[in-house]
Design a protein around this motif. Structure first.
Motif, PDB file in Angstrom:
ATOM      1  N   ARG A  22      73.229  77.054  65.071  1.00 31.89           N
ATOM      2  CA  ARG A  22      74.271  78.066  64.877  1.00 31.89           C
ATOM      3  C   ARG A  22      75.105  77.694  63.649  1.00 31.89           C
ATOM      4  N   ALA A  23      75.473  78.711  62.882  1.00 37.10           N
ATOM      5  CA  ALA A  23      76.323  78.512  61.706  1.00 37.10           C
ATOM      6  C   ALA A  23      77.307  79.671  61.622  1.00 37.10           C
ATOM      7  N   ARG A  24      78.389  79.429  60.953  1.00 35.69           N
ATOM      8  CA  ARG A  24      79.390  80.477  60.733  1.00 35.69           C
ATOM      9  C   ARG A  24      79.130  81.095  59.359  1.00 35.69           C
ATOM     10  N   MET A  25      79.074  82.417  59.337  1.00 31.34           N
ATOM     11  CA  MET A  25      78.880  83.112  58.063  1.00 31.34           C
ATOM     12  C   MET A  25      80.184  83.081  57.280  1.00 31.34           C
ATOM     13  N   ARG A  26      80.108  82.704  56.028  1.00 38.55           N
ATOM     14  CA  ARG A  26      81.293  82.777  55.167  1.00 38.55           C
ATOM     15  C   ARG A  26      81.585  84.252  54.887  1.00 38.55           C
ATOM     16  N   PRO A  27      82.786  84.598  54.443  1.00 38.41           N
ATOM     17  CA  PRO A  27      83.180  86.009  54.303  1.00 38.41           C
ATOM     18  C   PRO A  27      82.217  86.878  53.492  1.00 38.41           C
ATOM     19  N   LYS A  32      78.125  91.265  53.874  1.00 38.43           N
ATOM     20  CA  LYS A  32      76.776  91.779  53.623  1.00 38.43           C
ATOM     21  C   LYS A  32      76.074  92.084  54.949  1.00 38.43           C
ATOM     22  N   ALA A  33      76.169  91.182  55.904  1.00 37.66           N
ATOM     23  CA  ALA A  33      75.560  91.397  57.218  1.00 37.66           C
ATOM     24  C   ALA A  33      76.170  92.625  57.886  1.00 37.66           C
ATOM     25  N   GLN A  34      77.483  92.775  57.775  1.00 34.84           N
ATOM     26  CA  GLN A  34      78.171  93.922  58.370  1.00 34.84           C
ATOM     27  C   GLN A  34      77.659  95.219  57.761  1.00 34.84           C
ATOM     28  N   SER A  35      77.424  95.226  56.453  1.00 33.65           N
ATOM     29  CA  SER A  35      76.942  96.449  55.802  1.00 33.65           C
ATOM     30  C   SER A  35      75.526  96.794  56.253  1.00 33.65           C
ATOM     31  N   ASP A  45      79.261  84.255  63.809  1.00 36.22           N
ATOM     32  CA  ASP A  45      78.177  83.275  63.826  1.00 36.22           C
ATOM     33  C   ASP A  45      76.815  83.919  63.648  1.00 36.22           C
ATOM     34  N   CYS A  46      75.877  83.110  63.184  1.00 33.51           N
ATOM     35  CA  CYS A  46      74.484  83.512  63.077  1.00 33.51           C
ATOM     36  C   CYS A  46      73.635  82.303  63.459  1.00 33.51           C
ATOM     37  N   PHE A  66      73.667  92.241  66.731  1.00 40.04           N
ATOM     38  CA  PHE A  66      74.585  93.376  66.657  1.00 40.04           C
ATOM     39  C   PHE A  66      74.100  94.444  67.625  1.00 40.04           C
ATOM     40  N   GLY A  67      74.997  95.320  68.008  1.00 41.71           N
ATOM     41  CA  GLY A  67      74.664  96.489  68.818  1.00 41.71           C
ATOM     42  C   GLY A  67      73.753  96.250  70.006  1.00 41.71           C
ATOM     43  N   GLY A  68      74.247  95.658  71.063  1.00 42.22           N
ATOM     44  CA  GLY A  68      73.472  95.500  72.280  1.00 42.22           C
ATOM     45  C   GLY A  68      72.388  94.443  72.204  1.00 42.22           C
ATOM     46  N   GLY A  69      72.585  93.431  71.396  1.00 37.72           N
ATOM     47  CA  GLY A  69      71.639  92.326  71.343  1.00 37.72           C
ATOM     48  C   GLY A  69      70.548  92.485  70.300  1.00 37.72           C
ATOM     49  N   ALA A  70      70.527  93.601  69.577  1.00 38.45           N
ATOM     50  CA  ALA A  70      69.541  93.752  68.503  1.00 38.45           C
ATOM     51  C   ALA A  70      69.786  92.667  67.459  1.00 38.45           C
ATOM     52  N   ARG A  71      68.719  92.203  66.825  1.00 39.04           N
ATOM     53  CA  ARG A  71      68.839  91.137  65.828  1.00 39.04           C
ATOM     54  C   ARG A  71      68.382  91.638  64.467  1.00 39.04           C
ATOM     55  N   HIS A  72      69.037  91.117  63.442  1.00 43.89           N
ATOM     56  CA  HIS A  72      68.659  91.425  62.068  1.00 43.89           C
ATOM     57  C   HIS A  72      68.494  90.101  61.337  1.00 43.89           C
ATOM     58  N   THR A  73      67.529  90.015  60.449  1.00 46.21           N
ATOM     59  CA  THR A  73      67.269  88.799  59.686  1.00 46.21           C
ATOM     60  C   THR A  73      67.759  88.990  58.263  1.00 46.21           C
ATOM     61  N   LEU A  74      68.354  87.940  57.717  1.00 45.89           N
ATOM     62  CA  LEU A  74      68.908  87.969  56.368  1.00 45.89           C
ATOM     63  C   LEU A  74      68.653  86.622  55.709  1.00 45.89           C
ATOM     64  N   ILE A  75      68.241  86.635  54.459  1.00 46.78           N
ATOM     65  CA  ILE A  75      68.082  85.392  53.701  1.00 46.78           C
ATOM     66  C   ILE A  75      69.343  85.196  52.877  1.00 46.78           C
ATOM     67  N   ALA A  76      69.922  84.003  52.993  1.00 45.80           N
ATOM     68  CA  ALA A  76      71.215  83.746  52.359  1.00 45.80           C
ATOM     69  C   ALA A  76      71.238  82.352  51.745  1.00 45.80           C
ATOM     70  N   PRO A  77      72.034  82.157  50.697  1.00 46.67           N
ATOM     71  CA  PRO A  77      72.204  80.810  50.144  1.00 46.67           C
ATOM     72  C   PRO A  77      72.855  79.872  51.153  1.00 46.67           C
ATOM     73  N   LEU A  78      72.443  78.637  51.142  1.00 47.23           N
ATOM     74  CA  LEU A  78      73.010  77.623  52.022  1.00 47.23           C
ATOM     75  C   LEU A  78      74.532  77.577  51.903  1.00 47.23           C
ATOM     76  N   ALA A  79      75.041  77.772  50.704  1.00 48.50           N
ATOM     77  CA  ALA A  79      76.484  77.696  50.466  1.00 48.50           C
ATOM     78  C   ALA A  79      77.263  78.803  51.176  1.00 48.50           C
ATOM     79  N   GLN A  80      76.570  79.861  51.648  1.00 52.94           N
ATOM     80  CA  GLN A  80      77.259  80.957  52.340  1.00 52.94           C
ATOM     81  C   GLN A  80      77.370  80.733  53.847  1.00 52.94           C
ATOM     82  N   LEU A  81      76.974  79.524  54.283  1.00 56.10           N
ATOM     83  CA  LEU A  81      77.032  79.193  55.701  1.00 56.10           C
ATOM     84  C   LEU A  81      77.876  77.949  55.918  1.00 56.10           C
TER      85      LEU A  81
END
Length: 112
Positions: A22-27, A32-35, A45-46, A66-81
């Motif tokens: 588990r990691a915390r998403m930086r703002p 981006k995940a919210q969009s 968290d992600c 998000f939304g009832g347990g649905a999952r979305h995958t995102l590739i992000a820089p290590l520095a954003q976590l």
């Protein structure tokens, strides 16, 4: 892999031993995940499922719910976590960052 030594490559591969984590998403990443979710407020968290090097930076495959347990995958820089500072993954990343600048391989961005 952009002239990365076998030892440095092995170090990144070794980080996968601590996954998933588990990691915390930086703002910026959270926005981006919210969009992508197009739904109510996302938890901060992600779950990081993979860490790899692109040759220029260290990237992570993340999943967020998000939304009832649905999952979305995102590739992000290590520095954003942000990882738990007392956890083993964070400590291993700190060791990689502490390598001298002339040591082969990439150094990940600082984690706070």
């Amino acid at each position: 892999m952009d002239h990365i030594s076998r030892d440095a490559h092995k170090s990144w591969r070794d980080l996968s031993l601590y996954l998933p984590v588990r990691a915390r998403m930086r703002p910026l990443l959270r926005r981006k995940a919210q969009s992508l979710a197009h739904t109510g407020e996302l938890p901060p968290d992600c779950i990081v499922t993979s860490i790899f090097e692109t040759g220029e930076s260290v990237m992570c495959v993340t999943q967020f719910a998000f939304g009832g347990g649905a999952r979305h995958t995102l590739i992000a820089p290590l520095a954003q976590l942000a990882f738990d500072r007392s956890g083993p993954l964070s400590k291993e990343i700190d060791l990689l960052r502490a390598r001298p600048a002339h040591a082969p391989g990439r150094r990940p961005a600082p984690i706070s």
